[in-house]
Design an enzyme around this catalytic site. Structure first.
Site, mmCIF file in Angstrom:
data_model
loop_
_atom_site.group_PDB
_atom_site.id
_atom_site.type_symbol
_atom_site.label_atom_id
_atom_site.label_comp_id
_atom_site.label_asym_id
_atom_site.label_seq_id
_atom_site.Cartn_x
_atom_site.Cartn_y
_atom_site.Cartn_z
ATOM 1 N N CYS A 88 0.830 -1.208 0.000
ATOM 2 C CA CYS A 88 0.000 0.000 0.000
ATOM 3 C C CYS A 88 0.872 1.269 0.000
ATOM 4 O O CYS A 88 1.524 1.568 -0.987
ATOM 5 C CB CYS A 88 -0.978 -0.034 1.174
ATOM 6 S SG CYS A 88 -2.287 1.203 1.048
ATOM 7 N N ASP A 232 -0.272 -9.542 31.342
ATOM 8 C CA ASP A 232 0.932 -8.828 30.919
ATOM 9 C C ASP A 232 1.898 -8.596 32.079
ATOM 10 O O ASP A 232 3.084 -8.905 31.986
ATOM 11 C CB ASP A 232 0.556 -7.486 30.273
ATOM 12 C CG ASP A 232 -0.436 -7.659 29.132
ATOM 13 O OD1 ASP A 232 -0.427 -8.743 28.508
ATOM 14 O OD2 ASP A 232 -1.218 -6.733 28.882
ATOM 15 N N LYS A 379 -1.221 -9.985 22.415
ATOM 16 C CA LYS A 379 -1.723 -10.653 23.624
ATOM 17 C C LYS A 379 -1.565 -12.165 23.574
ATOM 18 O O LYS A 379 -1.104 -12.780 24.547
ATOM 19 C CB LYS A 379 -3.195 -10.287 23.838
ATOM 20 C CG LYS A 379 -3.826 -10.902 25.080
ATOM 21 C CD LYS A 379 -3.234 -10.340 26.362
ATOM 22 C CE LYS A 379 -3.821 -8.974 26.650
ATOM 23 N NZ LYS A 379 -3.395 -8.456 27.974
#
Length: 534
Positions: A88, A232, A379
């Protein structure tokens, strides 16, 4: 060089021009077992040379390459002898940098398009006509010298071009999104056929090198970590424990707003399983006093956040007093946090979605050097790393949970009675849907299969409703069940739970939770709603 880079002699650098899908590119490369990391788009050729990449990928971006303030790329990048792939904006900036032209056609191209392939290394083993995902208005008109057009669409005459001699390949479409039919094959062709890379990267071989880098950076100094019990921060704590042991102090601030049983679970894991200096700050009463009568959601957030840092820095000050001064603050910042906070590590080219939840209000005269070992990961990759570090499944697969905790799942003022109702109802929701997800996992072998719940919890609204229990009329609180399917929380749909599962949750809550007499199910997707209620 980061430990993640050291995990393999080969790595792919992704130049981020602020693309909507930019964060996916690094992920797609890692899905193919090749290490990748994201760098700012304005990195110099000399800086790239020092990083010794095996390949470079130029992301898309929202700007027009013909605008005066458009992001540029160092032209010397193309002379390093490193294979380049552009998507792109990366396609267009390559064209204009190397002498081609980009124009503004009358018609843009958004969404699925049929690509007509005329050859080229990227498309080996793919059909002549295939579906790709377009999102552009500008388009390449004239290709640079040495380039060949290898694909087009009915709207875009230069949908892909290549300079095989210099190993530069670009596409106007987005191979990284799943809507591009053969996108992963195109990426695979670049990595393995053009660049001759090997599939040699995994989380398992990453643990050793991340541990070594953590230890090397800290040396003999001390580290402090705000441990929430979430995925986390827990992974950072486990990594720190492995690297430096009791040189790391994990501060667990218990505001009394966690889910039922969670404080005990966190203390158990980080006092019995991992060798860190664990401090459990019991601040429940202080929070209850500060939140009394507060109904406005943002005010709740401000109170909880401000008090959290007061509690945290009080511990840091005590460590200083005890002769254990702290030099480093470790954080569980992951890559989506950076994207949402305005691309702190990507040249500031992405638009800001929300204020970064890990920004820290340091008191006057207080500062730490930051350690953010997870800031290149997504995640599910963090979960995989957690398993490799030996964290228990109940922490690794813990659902996303807001920092203010149950305070923003209680609509209106927070008090002891409401907290008790919500904790008990939420425990039932989690117990039943944990079991439902486990059944799906046994059937499908996937933790996040098509019909599994990604996040589920109870909400306590600030109303009461009439009910009948036995021969008695009740006037008690309803519980709202929220369960969604998602992979990244950016979008979400309500989970199509079986009626028998919904029925069992409702029956148990009404029977087992004093003060609750009704259960409602929220069936609104995101957007237009958010996952949380406040």
């Amino acid at each position: 060089m980061s430990a993640s880079s050291q995990a393999s002699a080969q790595k792919v650098l992704v130049f981020d021009f602020g693309a909507q899908y930019g964060q996916l590119i690094a992920r797609r490369v890692r899905d193919l077992h090749v290490y990748s990391e994201i760098v700012p788009c304005d990195i110099t050729a000399e800086e790239v040379r020092e990083l010794s990449p095996s390949a470079i990928i130029l992301s898309g971006g929202p700007a027009s390459v013909n605008a005066e303030d458009a992001p540029r790329v160092d032209p010397a990048i193309y002379e390093l002898g490193v294979p380049v792939l552009g998507f792109c904006y990366g396609h267009q900036i390559t064209a204009v940098t190397l002498g081609g032209t980009v124009f503004h056609p009358e018609v843009g191209e958004y969404g699925p398009a049929t690509l007509h392939v005329e050859g080229g290394a990227l498309f080996e083993g793919t059909p002549t006509d295939q579906t790709v995902w377009m999102s552009h208005f500008d388009a390449v008109r004239d290709v640079p010298e040495g380039f060949t057009v290898v694909a087009s669409t009915d709207v875009c005459p230069v949908a892909a071009m290549e300079n095989a001699e210099k190993r530069i390949y670009t596409t106007q479409f987005h191979p990284e999104v799943k809507h591009t039919e053969f996108g992963q094959q195109i990426l695979s062709n670049f990595l393995f056929n053009v660049c001759k890379l090997e599939k040699n990267w995994s989380m398992d071989n990453l643990v050793e090198t991340m541990t070594a880098e953590f230890r090397e950076k800290v040396g003999e100094d001390r580290v402090i970590l705000a441990l929430s019990g979430g995925v986390d921060s827990s992974v950072v704590a486990a990594l720190g424990a492995r690297a430096i042991g009791k040189q790391m102090t994990c501060v667990f601030v218990n505001h009394g707003l966690l889910r039922k049983g969670e404080p005990e679970q966190v203390e158990e894991v980080f006092t019995k399983q991992f060798d860190v200096d664990f401090i459990h700050v019991h601040a429940e009463d202080r929070y209850a006093e500060l939140l009394a009568g507060v109904t406005e959601p943002e005010q709740k957030r401000r109170i909880i956040g401000t008090q959290f840092w007061k509690e945290f820095f009080a511990v840091a000050q005590q460590l200083e007093t005890d002769g254990k001064p702290v030099k480093y603050l470790a954080q569980g910042t992951i890559y989506p946090d950076i994207i949402e906070s305005g691309a702190r590590k990507t040249g500031g080219k992405a638009s800001t979605i929300k204020s970064h939840h890990n920004l820290i209000p340091f008191p006057d005269g207080v500062s730490f050097d930051l350690i953010e070992p997870l800031d290149h990961f997504f995640k599910d990759e963090v979960r995989e790393l957690g398993l490799a570090l030996g964290l228990p499944a109940h922490i690794v697969y813990r659902q996303p949970f807001p920092g203010p905790g149950l305070a923003i799942r209680i609509i209106g003022a927070v008090d002891k009675e409401k907290l008790e109702i919500l904790k008990n109802a939420d425990a039932i929701v989690r117990e039943e849907l944990d079991a439902y997800n486990e059944r799906l996992f046994e059937e499908t072998g996937e933790r996040n299969s098509e019909h599994s719940c990604w996040q589920y919890f109870a909400v306590l609204p600030d109303i009461k409703s009439v009910g009948v229990m036995g021969d008695e009329r009740t006037y008690q609180r309803p519980i709202i069940l929220r369960a969604v399917e998602s992979s990244d929380a950016m979008t979400a749909d309500w989970a199509k739970l079986p009626y028998e599962v919904l029925g069992k949750i409702s029956s148990r809550i009404v029977a087992e939770v004093p003060g609750a007499n009704r259960v409602c199910y929220d069936i609104t997707p995101k957007p237009p709603s958010t996952i949380e209620w406040e």
